[in-house]
Write a protein that holds these residues in place. Sequence first.
Motif, mmCIF file in Angstrom:
data_model
loop_
_atom_site.group_PDB
_atom_site.id
_atom_site.type_symbol
_atom_site.label_atom_id
_atom_site.label_comp_id
_atom_site.label_asym_id
_atom_site.label_seq_id
_atom_site.Cartn_x
_atom_site.Cartn_y
_atom_site.Cartn_z
ATOM 1 N N THR A 176 0.840 -1.210 0.000
ATOM 2 C CA THR A 176 0.000 0.000 0.000
ATOM 3 C C THR A 176 0.871 1.253 0.000
ATOM 4 N N ILE A 177 1.902 1.249 0.863
ATOM 5 C CA ILE A 177 2.760 2.429 0.961
ATOM 6 C C ILE A 177 3.507 2.671 -0.350
ATOM 7 N N ASN A 178 3.944 1.588 -0.969
ATOM 8 C CA ASN A 178 4.653 1.708 -2.241
ATOM 9 C C ASN A 178 3.737 2.271 -3.335
ATOM 10 N N MET A 179 2.473 1.820 -3.329
ATOM 11 C CA MET A 179 1.513 2.341 -4.325
ATOM 12 C C MET A 179 1.360 3.850 -4.185
ATOM 13 N N ILE A 180 1.321 4.322 -2.937
ATOM 14 C CA ILE A 180 1.104 5.753 -2.710
ATOM 15 C C ILE A 180 2.388 6.544 -2.974
ATOM 16 N N SER A 181 3.528 6.021 -2.445
ATOM 17 C CA SER A 181 4.774 6.811 -2.535
ATOM 18 C C SER A 181 5.403 6.754 -3.914
ATOM 19 N N ASN A 182 5.348 5.580 -4.554
ATOM 20 C CA ASN A 182 6.130 5.420 -5.785
ATOM 21 C C ASN A 182 5.297 5.242 -7.047
ATOM 22 N N GLU A 183 4.022 4.897 -6.896
ATOM 23 C CA GLU A 183 3.235 4.593 -8.100
ATOM 24 C C GLU A 183 2.067 5.557 -8.288
ATOM 25 N N ASN A 184 2.121 6.694 -7.614
ATOM 26 C CA ASN A 184 1.128 7.765 -7.790
ATOM 27 C C ASN A 184 -0.309 7.359 -7.504
ATOM 28 N N LEU A 185 -0.509 6.412 -6.569
ATOM 29 C CA LEU A 185 -1.888 6.116 -6.184
ATOM 30 C C LEU A 185 -2.445 7.310 -5.420
ATOM 31 N N ASP A 186 -3.583 7.789 -5.872
ATOM 32 C CA ASP A 186 -4.217 8.880 -5.146
ATOM 33 C C ASP A 186 -5.711 8.830 -5.370
ATOM 34 N N ILE A 187 -6.409 9.606 -4.571
ATOM 35 C CA ILE A 187 -7.823 9.844 -4.826
ATOM 36 C C ILE A 187 -7.852 11.094 -5.683
ATOM 37 N N ARG A 188 -8.384 10.965 -6.886
ATOM 38 C CA ARG A 188 -8.303 12.110 -7.790
ATOM 39 C C ARG A 188 -9.228 13.237 -7.353
ATOM 40 N N THR A 189 -10.426 12.876 -6.898
ATOM 41 C CA THR A 189 -11.310 13.958 -6.486
ATOM 42 C C THR A 189 -12.378 13.501 -5.499
ATOM 43 N N VAL A 190 -12.617 14.339 -4.516
ATOM 44 C CA VAL A 190 -13.811 14.207 -3.681
ATOM 45 C C VAL A 190 -14.702 15.365 -4.108
ATOM 46 N N THR A 191 -15.827 15.030 -4.711
ATOM 47 C CA THR A 191 -16.679 16.073 -5.268
ATOM 48 C C THR A 191 -18.002 16.128 -4.505
ATOM 49 N N LEU A 192 -18.296 17.313 -4.024
ATOM 50 C CA LEU A 192 -19.526 17.519 -3.274
ATOM 51 C C LEU A 192 -20.580 18.069 -4.225
ATOM 52 N N GLY A 193 -21.641 17.289 -4.413
ATOM 53 C CA GLY A 193 -22.747 17.741 -5.262
ATOM 54 C C GLY A 193 -23.756 18.496 -4.418
ATOM 55 N N ILE A 194 -24.187 19.649 -4.897
ATOM 56 C CA ILE A 194 -25.135 20.477 -4.139
ATOM 57 C C ILE A 194 -26.296 20.879 -5.046
ATOM 58 N N SER A 195 -27.505 20.636 -4.589
ATOM 59 C CA SER A 195 -28.658 21.103 -5.347
ATOM 60 C C SER A 195 -28.857 22.588 -5.100
ATOM 61 N N LEU A 196 -29.068 23.330 -6.180
ATOM 62 C CA LEU A 196 -29.317 24.773 -6.037
ATOM 63 C C LEU A 196 -30.769 25.103 -6.372
ATOM 64 N N ARG A 197 -31.615 24.072 -6.386
ATOM 65 C CA ARG A 197 -32.979 24.309 -6.866
ATOM 66 C C ARG A 197 -33.759 25.262 -5.967
ATOM 67 N N ASP A 198 -33.338 25.388 -4.695
ATOM 68 C CA ASP A 198 -34.046 26.321 -3.815
ATOM 69 C C ASP A 198 -33.466 27.742 -3.893
ATOM 70 N N CYS A 199 -32.535 27.976 -4.837
ATOM 71 C CA CYS A 199 -31.933 29.313 -4.950
ATOM 72 C C CYS A 199 -32.597 30.160 -6.037
ATOM 73 N N VAL A 200 -33.595 29.585 -6.701
ATOM 74 C CA VAL A 200 -34.241 30.303 -7.811
ATOM 75 C C VAL A 200 -34.917 31.571 -7.300
ATOM 76 N N HIS A 201 -34.765 32.658 -8.073
ATOM 77 C CA HIS A 201 -35.434 33.918 -7.698
ATOM 78 C C HIS A 201 -35.595 34.778 -8.952
ATOM 79 N N PRO A 202 -36.710 35.523 -9.061
ATOM 80 C CA PRO A 202 -36.893 36.350 -10.266
ATOM 81 C C PRO A 202 -35.797 37.402 -10.440
#
Lengths: 452, 89
Positions: free
Chosen positions: A10-36
């Motif tokens: 595991t350590i070798n994968m992270i240190s030498n083979e570029n294992l990473d989590i590419r993205t943690v993406t938070l999805g947010i609904s904006l449907r309650d932000c509508v306004h004229p």
Amino acid sequence: MISPREILETINMISNENLDIRTVTLGISLRDCVHPDIEIASRQVYEKITRIACDLVKTGEEIERDFGIPIINKRIAVTPISIIGESSRGDMAQIALAMDRAAAELGVNFIGGYGALVHKGYTEGDRRLILSIPEVLARTKHVCASVNIATTKAGINMDAVAQMGFIIKQTAELTAESSSIGCAKLVVFANAPEDNPFMAGAFHGIGEPECVINVGVSGPGVVHSALKKLSPEADFSQVAELIKKTAFKITRMGQLVANEASRRLGIPFGVVDLSLAPTPVIGDSVAHILEQMGLEKCGTHGTTAALALLNDAVKKGGIMASSHVGGLSGAFIPVSEDAGMIDAVRCGALSLDKLEAMTCVCSVGLDMIPVPGDTSEHTISAIIADEAAIGVTNNKTTAVRIIPVQGKKAGDPVEFGGLLGGGVVMPVSNYSSSIFAQRGGRIPAPIHSLRN
Amino acid sequence: MRAVITVIGTDKIGIIAGVSTILAEAGVNILDITQTTMQELFTMIMLVDISKAVVSFEHLSGRLSAKGDEMGLKIKIQHEDIFKSMHEI
């Protein structure tokens, strides 16, 4: 206790083979932000994003530290803004500026969702949003835009395809001073997934909950290193088996981080996107995996088959490692972001036509491809139509993220910087598609879309 | 809560003493130690219990890493779950 060999693996994968989590993406609904009033709508957008995502970056960093695994990007995806801005009078770009301010405030590098879904046709909001895209991409730093122009169910909206050719050209011109980088933040989709955590195409679909955590894993370097250790005599069953096992391990990391992020932020977990996402760093290339299977250069004959095997094995290995899988899930082939692809283009082994074939068997499509600045909007539209046809006919996601780099011609070097990489401008066909691209209307959905 | 400490580098006198002093001061209990040589590199792996630690994980991690720099070694501490989730079904 876990064996020392496993811990060191595991350590070798992270240190030498570029294992990473590419993205943690938070999805947010904006449907309650509508306004004229667009001013009020924009303010509500800013306030909601900064409220929901206030701990995203900090929590991501804590997870990185506690588990010792890098999380490269923490990002935000929102409801397609055409839906949010449709009821407001005024310039929709204001909402984009609010998104940009929110992203800067939160310390996230990209926020996705400035987009529209027009696979069957336009609403007024869609029309206003699409027209504002070039200006938005030129004026903002963090905002990503996407437009879905086709689905297997609806067919291809060729009016939208024609328009996106113009929009891409205009974006390239407005950002000419920085290698037309605006186009790197604009994706044209067929069959866009609603839960994709990867940029530039991430948005929070209308079937999604109030907010959600989606995680994209990576790890081409780990797969490449594993294959290097395999004997050259090993057959393809063994190659596939090894990739599956490696993908399983990579995806388990994604699931762990997704669970932790979800628990610590108190936001439900959505999906893990089973992806091999390359970066320009040496040792993090999808092209090199294909070459490791026995191809002299990525792009030569056999590349499509190698990629098909890789893509399938990644999914088979990953699916059991995660409780919910979604997004794009598959190997990515963004040309400018992959050191092996850049080399293959430079030496003439990899062409646009071969890339198009490769997109039939992997996730996404023609991604991060610099083309000559004088490529006509009609040619760009025709390239989009070809990709959309592949997606629609094969019931998969395809996309086009193509950059007509202003002032550059085929063979010229180009640099986008950071994760977006660089490379060489690729030639397009010199023959015209202009009558085709301007015909408009809809290419009907294929017969096999009628599955009921 | 348990964590894994890995020490990788060239073997020398005082590695265990250096690491365990930091752990004792931090209120961290050592549960298991293994030592091995991988590709000519000395590798020590410690399983520790951090549930009664008197310092934050961040602080402990910083101290261990600084000790590593001082001795010319790489010292990391990671929550045990990363290894369990990758290698156990």
